[in-house]
Design a protein around this motif. Structure first.
Motif, PDB file in Angstrom:
ATOM      1  N   UNK A  50     -16.402  70.217  13.860  1.00 47.96           N
ATOM      2  CA  UNK A  50     -15.445  71.022  14.226  1.00 47.96           C
ATOM      3  C   UNK A  50     -13.898  70.176  13.833  1.00 47.96           C
ATOM      4  N   UNK A  51     -12.961  70.858  14.014  1.00 51.24           N
ATOM      5  CA  UNK A  51     -11.480  70.266  13.609  1.00 51.24           C
ATOM      6  C   UNK A  51     -10.839  69.540  14.935  1.00 51.24           C
ATOM      7  N   UNK A  52     -11.502  69.887  16.191  1.00 46.44           N
ATOM      8  CA  UNK A  52     -11.086  68.885  17.167  1.00 46.44           C
ATOM      9  C   UNK A  52     -12.492  68.752  18.098  1.00 46.44           C
ATOM     10  N   UNK A  53     -12.247  67.555  18.818  1.00 44.01           N
ATOM     11  CA  UNK A  53     -13.642  67.121  19.766  1.00 44.01           C
ATOM     12  C   UNK A  53     -13.950  68.311  20.493  1.00 44.01           C
ATOM     13  N   UNK A  54     -13.267  69.180  21.056  1.00 40.70           N
ATOM     14  CA  UNK A  54     -13.639  70.550  21.877  1.00 40.70           C
ATOM     15  C   UNK A  54     -14.590  71.162  21.016  1.00 40.70           C
ATOM     16  N   UNK A  55     -14.040  71.495  19.792  1.00 40.52           N
ATOM     17  CA  UNK A  55     -14.948  72.388  18.809  1.00 40.52           C
ATOM     18  C   UNK A  55     -16.016  71.574  18.328  1.00 40.52           C
ATOM     19  N   UNK A  56     -16.180  70.354  18.169  1.00 40.54           N
ATOM     20  CA  UNK A  56     -17.286  69.622  17.598  1.00 40.54           C
ATOM     21  C   UNK A  56     -18.416  69.553  18.894  1.00 40.54           C
ATOM     22  N   UNK A  89      -8.424  68.698  22.395  1.00 40.79           N
ATOM     23  CA  UNK A  89      -7.751  69.663  21.526  1.00 40.79           C
ATOM     24  C   UNK A  89      -6.969  68.739  20.547  1.00 40.79           C
ATOM     25  N   UNK A  90      -7.276  67.417  20.416  1.00 37.98           N
ATOM     26  CA  UNK A  90      -6.592  66.669  19.485  1.00 37.98           C
ATOM     27  C   UNK A  90      -7.007  66.976  18.062  1.00 37.98           C
ATOM     28  N   UNK A  91      -6.529  66.651  17.089  1.00 38.39           N
ATOM     29  CA  UNK A  91      -7.102  66.396  15.510  1.00 38.39           C
ATOM     30  C   UNK A  91      -7.770  65.271  15.402  1.00 38.39           C
ATOM     31  N   UNK A  92      -8.930  65.730  15.146  1.00 37.57           N
ATOM     32  CA  UNK A  92     -10.002  64.759  15.022  1.00 37.57           C
ATOM     33  C   UNK A  92      -9.925  63.722  13.907  1.00 37.57           C
ATOM     34  N   UNK A  93      -9.228  64.097  12.700  1.00 42.26           N
ATOM     35  CA  UNK A  93      -8.650  63.078  11.879  1.00 42.26           C
ATOM     36  C   UNK A  93      -7.666  62.017  12.060  1.00 42.26           C
ATOM     37  N   UNK A  94      -7.243  62.511  13.285  1.00 43.17           N
ATOM     38  CA  UNK A  94      -6.070  61.661  13.687  1.00 43.17           C
ATOM     39  C   UNK A  94      -6.363  60.580  14.771  1.00 43.17           C
ATOM     40  N   UNK A  95      -7.527  60.605  15.158  1.00 44.93           N
ATOM     41  CA  UNK A  95      -8.097  59.911  16.542  1.00 44.93           C
ATOM     42  C   UNK A  95      -8.565  58.232  15.681  1.00 44.93           C
ATOM     43  N   UNK A  96      -8.724  57.499  16.441  1.00 42.70           N
ATOM     44  CA  UNK A  96      -9.000  56.070  16.125  1.00 42.70           C
ATOM     45  C   UNK A  96     -10.618  56.007  15.837  1.00 42.70           C
ATOM     46  N   UNK A  97     -11.039  54.852  15.425  1.00 42.41           N
ATOM     47  CA  UNK A  97     -12.419  54.935  15.065  1.00 42.41           C
ATOM     48  C   UNK A  97     -13.387  54.924  16.388  1.00 42.41           C
ATOM     49  N   UNK A  98     -12.564  54.149  17.448  1.00 41.35           N
ATOM     50  CA  UNK A  98     -13.301  53.975  18.780  1.00 41.35           C
ATOM     51  C   UNK A  98     -13.436  55.599  19.621  1.00 41.35           C
ATOM     52  N   UNK A  99     -12.285  56.242  19.335  1.00 41.82           N
ATOM     53  CA  UNK A  99     -12.110  57.486  19.620  1.00 41.82           C
ATOM     54  C   UNK A  99     -13.159  58.391  19.482  1.00 41.82           C
TER      55      UNK A  99
END
Length: 221
Positions: A50-56, A89-99
């Protein structure tokens, strides 16, 4: 890592057999293994859909035709469990490695597998992110989830109930952490966990309880 992928049915073994719940896994029932196990990879980007954590998190639930209200409840539950509710609802590509790693864990937990495999999940993370991931693993362990943890970091192995040491695809040692590290490991190029070496220098009694050992070391004079 290869062994882990074989366990969850991503790779086929070149020889030997896989048994799950005392049943031989074959072409007709391998779906039972895949649906009962989940794996979190070293690089979470390799398993995002997905594009967001919720989607994934929702992806696997949608494939199981889970009703929308129930799906949202599961998403909220696993997100709260790993501490990413504010990131859904965040953009997955902008999260840190840990997140990202916590999102990957939540996506697997949503499927409620019997076996959860962590494949070198901490190798790309900083100390703070490793602690968050390890705390989630400790919570799962307290819930009596079956966890297979693949690592080259000897300090992390003390959390295990049982260690299996592989060398060139073969089991060379297995047992409780203290039993394994009591064996001579020099010929395998395996170092003892730092806390065990430090405990020896401080003349403390070694223990499999990592939290207890760290506490004793911190109070040692």
């Amino acid at each position: 890592s290869t062994f882990a992928k074989i366990i969850v049915g991503l790779f086929k073994p070149r020889s030997g057999n896989i048994y799950f719940n005392n049943k031989l896994i074959n072409k007709t029932n391998i779906h039972n293994l895949k649906s009962s196990s989940g794996i979190i990879f070293e690089n979470p980007d390799n398993q995002f859909i997905g594009l967001t954590p919720q989607d994934d998190i929702a992806f696997g639930l949608e494939n199981q035709c889970v009703e929308h209200d129930e799906m949202q409840s599961i998403i909220n539950e696993v997100a709260s469990y790993v501490g990413i509710t504010d990131l859904l609802k965040s953009d997955l590509t902008k999260l840190s490695g840990g997140q990202k790693q916590l999102v990957a864990i939540a996506s697997v937990l949503a499927m409620n597998p019997e076996i959860i495999i962590f494949d070198e999940v901490n190798s790309m993370l900083d100390a703070q992110s490793r602690e968050k991931v390890n705390n989630v693993i400790k919570m799962l362990k307290r819930q009596h989830k079956t966890i297979v943890y693949v690592t080259h970091n000897m300090d992390e192995t003390l959390q295990a109930d049982k260690i299996i040491v592989l060398n060139k695809g073969k089991i060379v040692l297995q047992g409780k952490p203290l039993d394994v590290f009591a064996d001579p490991l020099n010929n395998l190029s395996i170092d003892k966990p730092f806390v065990l070496k430090l405990a020896k220098l401080l003349k403390l009694k070694p223990t499999d309880n990592l939290d207890k050992l760290v506490k004793e070391i911190s109070h040692a004079k």
